[in-house]
Design a protein around this motif. Structure first.
Motif, PDB file in Angstrom:
ATOM      1  N   HIS A  63       2.883   7.456  10.045  1.00  0.00           N
ATOM      2  CA  HIS A  63       3.104   8.560  10.983  1.00  0.00           C
ATOM      3  C   HIS A  63       3.367   9.829  10.186  1.00  0.00           C
ATOM      4  CE1 HIS A  63       5.596  11.234  13.474  1.00  0.00           C
ATOM      5  NE2 HIS A  63       5.094  10.649  14.536  1.00  0.00           N
ATOM      6  N   VAL A  64       2.648  10.906  10.499  1.00  0.00           N
ATOM      7  CA  VAL A  64       2.865  12.178   9.814  1.00  0.00           C
ATOM      8  C   VAL A  64       2.550  13.333  10.760  1.00  0.00           C
ATOM      9  CG1 VAL A  64       0.528  12.125   8.843  1.00  0.00           C
ATOM     10  CG2 VAL A  64       2.250  13.592   7.802  1.00  0.00           C
ATOM     11  N   GLU A  65       3.378  14.359  10.700  1.00  0.00           N
ATOM     12  CA  GLU A  65       3.153  15.572  11.481  1.00  0.00           C
ATOM     13  C   GLU A  65       2.926  16.730  10.515  1.00  0.00           C
ATOM     14  OE1 GLU A  65       6.413  16.108  14.155  1.00  0.00           O
ATOM     15  OE2 GLU A  65       6.226  14.091  15.002  1.00  0.00           O
ATOM     16  N   TYR A  66       2.090  17.682  10.926  1.00  0.00           N
ATOM     17  CA  TYR A  66       1.757  18.792  10.035  1.00  0.00           C
ATOM     18  C   TYR A  66       1.222  19.971  10.841  1.00  0.00           C
ATOM     19  CZ  TYR A  66      -2.706  16.513  10.885  1.00  0.00           C
ATOM     20  OH  TYR A  66      -3.786  15.931  11.504  1.00  0.00           O
ATOM     21  N   LYS A  67       1.291  21.146  10.219  1.00  0.00           N
ATOM     22  CA  LYS A  67       0.662  22.329  10.802  1.00  0.00           C
ATOM     23  C   LYS A  67       0.000  23.115   9.684  1.00  0.00           C
ATOM     24  CE  LYS A  67       4.974  25.080  10.944  1.00  0.00           C
ATOM     25  NZ  LYS A  67       5.871  25.876  11.830  1.00  0.00           N
ATOM     26  N   TYR A  68      -1.137  23.692  10.001  1.00  0.00           N
ATOM     27  CA  TYR A  68      -1.937  24.400   9.012  1.00  0.00           C
ATOM     28  C   TYR A  68      -2.090  25.872   9.398  1.00  0.00           C
ATOM     29  CZ  TYR A  68      -4.993  22.366  12.594  1.00  0.00           C
ATOM     30  OH  TYR A  68      -5.516  21.923  13.782  1.00  0.00           O
ATOM     31  N   PRO A  69      -2.392  26.730   8.420  1.00  0.00           N
ATOM     32  CA  PRO A  69      -2.691  28.134   8.717  1.00  0.00           C
ATOM     33  C   PRO A  69      -4.150  28.230   9.161  1.00  0.00           C
ATOM     34  CG  PRO A  69      -2.901  27.765   6.379  1.00  0.00           C
ATOM     35  CD  PRO A  69      -2.428  26.463   6.967  1.00  0.00           C
ATOM     36  N   PRO A  70      -4.615  29.380   9.596  1.00  0.00           N
ATOM     37  CA  PRO A  70      -6.036  29.525   9.938  1.00  0.00           C
ATOM     38  C   PRO A  70      -6.921  29.102   8.765  1.00  0.00           C
ATOM     39  CG  PRO A  70      -4.816  31.423  10.716  1.00  0.00           C
ATOM     40  CD  PRO A  70      -3.854  30.617   9.891  1.00  0.00           C
ATOM     41  N   GLY A  71      -7.826  28.168   9.021  1.00  0.00           N
ATOM     42  CA  GLY A  71      -8.708  27.670   7.972  1.00  0.00           C
ATOM     43  C   GLY A  71      -8.063  26.671   7.033  1.00  0.00           C
ATOM     44  N   GLY A  72      -6.822  26.274   7.310  1.00  0.00           N
ATOM     45  CA  GLY A  72      -6.080  25.381   6.418  1.00  0.00           C
ATOM     46  C   GLY A  72      -6.758  24.036   6.206  1.00  0.00           C
ATOM     47  N   ASN A  73      -6.624  23.515   4.982  1.00  0.00           N
ATOM     48  CA  ASN A  73      -7.301  22.279   4.595  1.00  0.00           C
ATOM     49  C   ASN A  73      -6.354  21.394   3.789  1.00  0.00           C
ATOM     50  OD1 ASN A  73      -9.098  20.288   3.667  1.00  0.00           O
ATOM     51  ND2 ASN A  73     -10.768  21.747   3.419  1.00  0.00           N
ATOM     52  N   SER A  74      -6.328  20.111   4.123  1.00  0.00           N
ATOM     53  CA  SER A  74      -5.562  19.127   3.373  1.00  0.00           C
ATOM     54  C   SER A  74      -6.136  17.757   3.714  1.00  0.00           C
ATOM     55  CB  SER A  74      -4.067  19.206   3.726  1.00  0.00           C
ATOM     56  OG  SER A  74      -3.307  18.300   2.947  1.00  0.00           O
ATOM     57  N   GLY A  75      -5.382  16.703   3.480  1.00  0.00           N
ATOM     58  CA  GLY A  75      -5.855  15.368   3.804  1.00  0.00           C
ATOM     59  C   GLY A  75      -4.733  14.357   3.692  1.00  0.00           C
ATOM     60  N   VAL A  76      -4.842  13.289   4.471  1.00  0.00           N
ATOM     61  CA  VAL A  76      -3.903  12.175   4.398  1.00  0.00           C
ATOM     62  C   VAL A  76      -4.628  11.021   3.718  1.00  0.00           C
ATOM     63  CG1 VAL A  76      -2.518  10.522   5.701  1.00  0.00           C
ATOM     64  CG2 VAL A  76      -2.688  12.902   6.488  1.00  0.00           C
ATOM     65  N   PHE A  77      -4.163  10.654   2.519  1.00  0.00           N
ATOM     66  CA  PHE A  77      -4.778   9.572   1.752  1.00  0.00           C
ATOM     67  C   PHE A  77      -3.974   8.287   1.924  1.00  0.00           C
ATOM     68  CE2 PHE A  77      -6.881  13.081  -0.223  1.00  0.00           C
ATOM     69  CZ  PHE A  77      -8.042  12.573  -0.811  1.00  0.00           C
ATOM     70  N   PHE A  78      -4.655   7.158   1.855  1.00  0.00           N
ATOM     71  CA  PHE A  78      -3.975   5.873   1.931  1.00  0.00           C
ATOM     72  C   PHE A  78      -4.823   4.805   1.249  1.00  0.00           C
ATOM     73  CE2 PHE A  78      -6.101   7.062   5.838  1.00  0.00           C
ATOM     74  CZ  PHE A  78      -6.927   5.986   6.141  1.00  0.00           C
ATOM     75  N   ARG A  79      -4.140   3.728   0.864  1.00  0.00           N
ATOM     76  CA  ARG A  79      -4.771   2.626   0.125  1.00  0.00           C
ATOM     77  C   ARG A  79      -5.527   3.128  -1.111  1.00  0.00           C
ATOM     78  NH1 ARG A  79      -7.240  -1.548   4.697  1.00  0.00           N
ATOM     79  NH2 ARG A  79      -5.286  -2.589   5.214  1.00  0.00           N
ATOM     80  N   VAL A  80      -4.898   4.039  -1.834  1.00  0.00           N
ATOM     81  CA  VAL A  80      -5.497   4.587  -3.054  1.00  0.00           C
ATOM     82  C   VAL A  80      -5.160   3.671  -4.225  1.00  0.00           C
ATOM     83  CG1 VAL A  80      -5.499   6.522  -4.663  1.00  0.00           C
ATOM     84  CG2 VAL A  80      -5.417   6.938  -2.188  1.00  0.00           C
ATOM     85  N   GLY A  81      -6.184   3.160  -4.881  1.00  0.00           N
ATOM     86  CA  GLY A  81      -5.972   2.227  -5.985  1.00  0.00           C
ATOM     87  C   GLY A  81      -5.695   2.900  -7.308  1.00  0.00           C
ATOM     88  N   ASP A  82      -6.315   4.063  -7.559  1.00  0.00           N
ATOM     89  CA  ASP A  82      -6.179   4.770  -8.831  1.00  0.00           C
ATOM     90  C   ASP A  82      -5.852   6.230  -8.548  1.00  0.00           C
ATOM     91  OD1 ASP A  82      -6.331   5.881 -11.329  1.00  0.00           O
ATOM     92  OD2 ASP A  82      -8.398   5.267 -11.742  1.00  0.00           O
TER      93      ASP A  82
END
Length: 261
Positions: A133-152
């Motif tokens: 569970h994650v909550e977030y807010k971005y600015p106009p044009g904002g970019n990010s990502g939620v990563f999971f099950r990352v091995g390396d």
């Protein structure tokens, strides 16, 4: 949701107890002024009037067990962000705890682009089957990502899975894998559920085996079997992370928690 009917629990007569997914118990009374004959039917089941003396008993049961259900539900979550500092995380990025308990990613001057993987915010622990569970807010044009099950952690794009975080409010037509809520290189969201810049979004990611579901702002937007997608060879266990996409992507995060399945 469960309904108690006289055929299953004769001693409760007409009581109808609804146990919600949140763990709360709701008790409904049906024509308590009389008792002894069939009054209503619910989904084909007989519902009988409740004797007045049973009202107090059932109410006491509800009040007794409701706090326990709620406590059990809350205690099953692991708070990944404590609202104060970066305990439990690893990063070289400029992630700044805020007074209101949220977390700001504010890339430093000159920190551009998304291929700075050590600047991402990574959990120190690996997770396999879970609800995130994650909550977030971005600015106009904002970019990010939620990563999971990352091995390396040195190569998360090739060894993990990313749910896109992107200001897609103005996107017209069908959204794709690189739009908000999409699974990068895999599938787009079934519906554009993006909030306006500056408003809080809520994403819930559920992984169990190869089954992946993503809920965005109350709507299930992804429901796939990973073993039937380009992600079929990705690890089934790994780190959880949030992306630092570089200047000028300043985003706020809060209520970051996980429940292992």
């Amino acid at each position: 949701m469960a309904f108690l009917t006289p055929s299953a629990f004769p001693f409760l007569m007409c009581s109808n107890i609804n146990v919600s997914l949140s763990g709360k118990i709701h008790v409904f009374w049906i024509n308590i002024n009389y008792c002894g004959k069939l009054d209503k039917k619910l989904n084909g089941n007989e519902i009988w009037p409740i004797p007045i003396y049973m009202k107090t008993l059932i109410l006491m049961v509800a009040l007794t067990f409701t706090p326990a259900f709620i406590l059990s539900e809350e205690s099953s979550w692991e708070q990944l962000y404590n609202g104060k500092d970066l305990s439990g995380w690893q990063t070289t990025g400029n992630w700044i705890p805020q007074k209101d308990g949220s977390l700001l990613i504010q890339p430093r001057e000159g920190e551009k682009g998304w291929q700075r993987y050590d600047a991402y915010l990574w959990s120190k622990k690996k997770y396999k089957d879970f609800v995130l569970h994650v909550e977030y807010k971005y600015p106009p044009g904002g970019n990010s990502g939620v990563f999971f099950r990352v091995g390396d952690l040195k190569n998360p794009v090739q060894t993990g899975i990313e749910a896109q975080v992107l200001d897609s409010i103005k996107k017209k037509g069908k959204v794709g894998p690189h739009d908000h809520g999409g699974i990068i290189r895999t599938i787009g969201a079934s519906k554009n559920m993006s909030k306006k810049p500056g408003e809080w979004n809520r994403m819930i990611v559920t992984c169990k085996g190869s089954h992946l579901q993503v809920e965005l702002n109350g709507e299930k937007i992804v429901d796939i079997q990973l073993d039937k997608t380009p992600m079929k060879d990705r690890p089934l266990e790994g780190y959880i992370g949030l992306q630092d996409h570089g200047v000028p992507n300043n985003l706020y995060f809060r209520n970051i928690k996980v429940r292992e399945l």
